[in-house]
Motif scaffolding. Structure first.
Motif, PDB file in Angstrom:
ATOM      1  N   ALA A  11       0.845  -1.201   0.000  1.00 43.10           N
ATOM      2  CA  ALA A  11       0.000   0.000   0.000  1.00 43.10           C
ATOM      3  C   ALA A  11       0.883   1.255   0.000  1.00 43.10           C
ATOM      4  CB  ALA A  11      -0.944   0.002   1.198  1.00 43.10           C
ATOM      5  N   GLY A  12       1.915   1.264   0.825  1.00 43.21           N
ATOM      6  CA  GLY A  12       2.845   2.395   0.848  1.00 43.21           C
ATOM      7  C   GLY A  12       3.626   2.514  -0.446  1.00 43.21           C
ATOM      8  N   GLU A  13       4.047   1.398  -1.002  1.00 42.79           N
ATOM      9  CA  GLU A  13       4.775   1.409  -2.271  1.00 42.79           C
ATOM     10  C   GLU A  13       3.890   1.945  -3.397  1.00 42.79           C
ATOM     11  OE1 GLU A  13       7.803   1.261  -4.882  1.00 42.79           O
ATOM     12  OE2 GLU A  13       7.939   0.977  -2.721  1.00 42.79           O
ATOM     13  N   ILE A  38      -7.202   7.673  -2.727  1.00 45.07           N
ATOM     14  CA  ILE A  38      -7.988   6.663  -3.438  1.00 45.07           C
ATOM     15  C   ILE A  38      -7.144   5.424  -3.712  1.00 45.07           C
ATOM     16  CG2 ILE A  38      -9.061   6.149  -5.679  1.00 45.07           C
ATOM     17  CD1 ILE A  38     -10.150   9.062  -5.597  1.00 45.07           C
ATOM     18  N   THR A  39      -5.916   5.615  -4.178  1.00 40.68           N
ATOM     19  CA  THR A  39      -5.019   4.475  -4.428  1.00 40.68           C
ATOM     20  C   THR A  39      -4.828   3.663  -3.160  1.00 40.68           C
ATOM     21  OG1 THR A  39      -3.864   5.657  -6.187  1.00 40.68           O
ATOM     22  CG2 THR A  39      -2.697   3.808  -5.163  1.00 40.68           C
ATOM     23  N   SER A  40      -4.576   4.345  -2.068  1.00 44.78           N
ATOM     24  CA  SER A  40      -4.360   3.662  -0.794  1.00 44.78           C
ATOM     25  C   SER A  40      -5.571   2.821  -0.406  1.00 44.78           C
ATOM     26  CB  SER A  40      -4.061   4.694   0.293  1.00 44.78           C
ATOM     27  OG  SER A  40      -3.757   4.059   1.500  1.00 44.78           O
ATOM     28  N   GLU A  41      -6.769   3.378  -0.548  1.00 42.79           N
ATOM     29  CA  GLU A  41      -7.980   2.643  -0.198  1.00 42.79           C
ATOM     30  C   GLU A  41      -8.197   1.435  -1.111  1.00 42.79           C
ATOM     31  OE1 GLU A  41      -9.813   2.944   2.425  1.00 42.79           O
ATOM     32  OE2 GLU A  41      -8.852   4.766   3.136  1.00 42.79           O
ATOM     33  N   LEU A  42      -8.021   1.625  -2.412  1.00 38.17           N
ATOM     34  CA  LEU A  42      -8.256   0.518  -3.346  1.00 38.17           C
ATOM     35  C   LEU A  42      -7.233  -0.597  -3.166  1.00 38.17           C
ATOM     36  CD1 LEU A  42      -9.275   2.383  -6.631  1.00 38.17           C
ATOM     37  CD2 LEU A  42     -10.736   1.530  -4.782  1.00 38.17           C
ATOM     38  N   VAL A  43      -5.971  -0.238  -2.971  1.00 35.17           N
ATOM     39  CA  VAL A  43      -4.933  -1.248  -2.759  1.00 35.17           C
ATOM     40  C   VAL A  43      -5.170  -1.974  -1.435  1.00 35.17           C
ATOM     41  CG1 VAL A  43      -2.466  -1.608  -2.334  1.00 35.17           C
ATOM     42  CG2 VAL A  43      -3.210  -0.166  -4.242  1.00 35.17           C
ATOM     43  N   THR A  44      -5.476  -1.230  -0.392  1.00 32.94           N
ATOM     44  CA  THR A  44      -5.724  -1.850   0.911  1.00 32.94           C
ATOM     45  C   THR A  44      -6.891  -2.827   0.836  1.00 32.94           C
ATOM     46  OG1 THR A  44      -4.796   0.035   2.088  1.00 32.94           O
ATOM     47  CG2 THR A  44      -6.280  -1.394   3.334  1.00 32.94           C
ATOM     48  N   ASN A  45      -7.952  -2.449   0.129  1.00 39.32           N
ATOM     49  CA  ASN A  45      -9.083  -3.375  -0.024  1.00 39.32           C
ATOM     50  C   ASN A  45      -8.678  -4.630  -0.772  1.00 39.32           C
ATOM     51  OD1 ASN A  45     -10.910  -1.874   1.392  1.00 39.32           O
ATOM     52  ND2 ASN A  45     -11.903  -0.989  -0.395  1.00 39.32           N
ATOM     53  N   ALA A  46      -7.898  -4.491  -1.831  1.00 38.73           N
ATOM     54  CA  ALA A  46      -7.449  -5.669  -2.581  1.00 38.73           C
ATOM     55  C   ALA A  46      -6.590  -6.569  -1.702  1.00 38.73           C
ATOM     56  CB  ALA A  46      -6.679  -5.245  -3.825  1.00 38.73           C
ATOM     57  N   LEU A  47      -5.762  -5.979  -0.871  1.00 37.82           N
ATOM     58  CA  LEU A  47      -4.903  -6.764   0.022  1.00 37.82           C
ATOM     59  C   LEU A  47      -5.711  -7.438   1.129  1.00 37.82           C
ATOM     60  CD1 LEU A  47      -1.954  -4.230   0.465  1.00 37.82           C
ATOM     61  CD2 LEU A  47      -1.975  -6.291  -0.963  1.00 37.82           C
ATOM     62  N   THR A  48      -6.720  -6.748   1.617  1.00 33.48           N
ATOM     63  CA  THR A  48      -7.486  -7.230   2.762  1.00 33.48           C
ATOM     64  C   THR A  48      -8.558  -8.239   2.386  1.00 33.48           C
ATOM     65  OG1 THR A  48      -7.142  -5.106   3.856  1.00 33.48           O
ATOM     66  CG2 THR A  48      -8.916  -6.475   4.713  1.00 33.48           C
TER      67      THR A  48
END
Length: 151
Positions: A11-13, A38-48
């Motif tokens: 997410a940070g990357e 938005i990127t952070s939220e979408l990536v975090t959701n994909a990871l979670t």
């Protein structure tokens, strides 16, 4: 476009990479900050919420629109959907925030693969502002129940 392993540090990357790309493209500070969130939220959701081993982020600048896409490998049975969390809920605000910051967002299955792409669009600087469009959360035409665990 860039790929990342499905680990929390990604997410940070993703935020760092998007920040660099948007800076190179000359995107203004306000749009850049919204795009990072938005990127952070979408990536975090994909990871979670998926069992992916990798995720792919794509950014497209078309005219006065910036489109952010995050693709995962495993779509699961339920579509991501905005929730209405209560004031004391710890989760459930991510896609609500994406909807507030973007002019449109949605979900689509990846063609010929088992993954899913969640995307959001923002108006970008460099000309007359785009007309605001209320978020519609476009999805596939098949009715599916919303997964309340997506944040």
């Amino acid at each position: 476009m860039f790929g990342l392993p499905a680990v929390p540090a990604s997410a940070g990357e993703a935020r760092r990479t998007v920040c660099e790309l948007l800076g190179e493209w000359g995107v203004g500070a306000e749009t850049r900050e919204d795009a990072l969130l938005i990127t952070s939220e979408l990536v975090t959701n994909a990871l979670t919420h998926t069992t992916s081993e990798w995720i792919v982020c794509r950014l497209h600048m078309t005219g006065q629109r910036l489109r952010i896409e995050v693709e995962d490998q495993h779509s699961g049975h339920e579509l991501p959907a905005r929730r209405r969390p209560g004031p004391d809920d710890q989760n459930g605000r991510g896609l609500m925030l994406v909807g507030m910051l973007s002019s449109d967002w949605g979900v689509k299955d990846t063609p010929q693969r088992s993954g899913r792409i969640v995307w959001a669009e923002l108006p970008s600087e460099g000309g007359p502002p785009a007309e605001p469009v209320p978020p519609t959360a476009h999805t596939n035409t098949e009715p599916q129940l919303a997964d309340p665990s997506w944040t």
